[in-house]
Design an enzyme around this catalytic site. Structure first.
Site, PDB file in Angstrom:
ATOM      1  N   TYR A  56       0.828  -1.200   0.000  1.00  0.00           N
ATOM      2  CA  TYR A  56       0.000   0.000   0.000  1.00  0.00           C
ATOM      3  C   TYR A  56       0.869   1.258   0.000  1.00  0.00           C
ATOM      4  CZ  TYR A  56      -3.562  -3.392   1.462  1.00  0.00           C
ATOM      5  OH  TYR A  56      -4.397  -4.476   1.557  1.00  0.00           O
ATOM      6  N   HIS A 123      -0.202 -12.141   0.524  1.00  0.00           N
ATOM      7  CA  HIS A 123      -1.045 -11.120  -0.083  1.00  0.00           C
ATOM      8  C   HIS A 123      -1.453 -11.484  -1.508  1.00  0.00           C
ATOM      9  CE1 HIS A 123      -1.574  -6.447  -0.536  1.00  0.00           C
ATOM     10  NE2 HIS A 123      -2.708  -7.110  -0.711  1.00  0.00           N
TER      11      HIS A 123
END
Length: 315
Positions: A56, A123
């Site tokens: 992110y 992820h």
């Protein structure tokens, strides 16, 4: 705030939890001081679970979150971060090797200013599905590296994340029972898509906790509307826009109904939403304290109609 146990981990986490992706300015520019304040507001409102990733904002979310966490007692929250997906200057980078996973954990702890990660996730495993070794690499390399860190006491629990529910099940089916302790899935328990409910028996039978994310379906279920980059087909975008207008005519912002709906299933441990604005956090906390209008839910889902459960490839 209600608290639910995450599978068999022993972690009792809030039904609404804080996703820190916004701290990485992945949606829009942020005011860092305001973003740091947002974390405290979330915890003060009863949230005790924070999720982030090095991906992110190319490490920015972890860095900003780390500044916030330095002001907070460690026993006030559980922290989840991820390995496998990274990025720089708008370029996606993936590395699901065991070596990189181990390095990434220690790098994340340094950015976050903590000495222990409560939950470490692989992820968006669907990206490894298209890389050499496929999902088997997650089974053979990524997860064993994280389990080794768990045995060393560096991390507490191990999970996997993905948009595609079948990928989550494939990895679980090909690992030793108990390896995967939780799954994080997004956009599949919201007003326009409740596909994850078909899989809850499967996860529960294996003692795997379920975390839901993106109650607004990445902006589809918002008065602001889906961003231009949203991967949903136009037919779904149009259907959700009609639902937004219907809720406005009924005097209820669709964001309120969407938040209430996403936390309504007690079989889902927690729902993550992300914001770098303290006022948004307070508003969402107020939303979930009010009773849900199930008649309006039915009307909205009738409007969405044959676009219910229409999904897309991750990007």
């Amino acid at each position: 705030m209600k608290y639910n146990e995450l599978g068999r981990t022993g972690l009792k986490i809030s039904q609404l939890s804080f996703g820190a992706s916004s701290l990485g300015a992945v949606f829009r520019d942020i005011n860092e001081a305001e973003a740091i304040s947002t974390v405290s507001v979330a915890l003060d409102g009863g949230m005790n679970f924070i999720d982030v990733s090095p991906y992110y904002g190319h490490y920015k979310a972890e860095t900003v979150l780390g500044k916030a966490l330095r002001e907070l007692p460690r026993d006030r929250y559980y922290l989840s971060t991820k390995v496998g997906r990274y990025g720089k200057d708008g370029i996606n980078l993936w590395d699901y090797s065991g070596r990189r996973a181990t390095e990434s954990v220690y790098e994340s702890m340094e950015r976050l200013g903590i000495e222990y990660i409560d939950l470490i996730n692989v992820h968006d495993i669907e990206f490894q599905a298209s890389l050499p070794g496929g999902l088997q690499k997650v089974v053979d390399e990524t997860l064993p590296a994280l389990v080794a860190l768990k045995k060393e006491g560096v991390v507490g629990h191990v999970g996997i994340t993905d948009l595609q529910l079948d990928n989550l099940r494939w990895v679980i089916d090909h690992t030793e029972p108990g390896t995967v302790e939780s799954v994080l899935n997004f956009c599949h328990h919201c007003l326009c898509d409740e596909a994850i409910t078909d899989h809850l028996d499967y996860f529960e039978e294996r003692g795997i906790g379920v975390i839901n994310a993106s109650p607004l379906s990445m902006g589809l279920l918002s008065q602001r509307g889906a961003p231009a980059w949203h991967p949903a087909p136009q037919s779904l975008v149009d259907a959700c826009n009609r639902a937004v207008q219907h809720c406005m005519a009924k005097g209820t912002p669709i964001e309120k109904l969407a938040m209430q709906y996403s936390v309504s299933n007690p079989r889902i441990t927690s729902t993550l939403f992300s914001s770098a604005n303290p006022a948004n956090v307070k508003r969402n906390l107020e939303f979930i304290e009010e009773p849900i209008d199930w008649q309006l839910v039915k009307e909205v889902q009738d409007i969405i109609g044959d676009q219910m459960r229409v999904t897309w490839a991750n990007s």
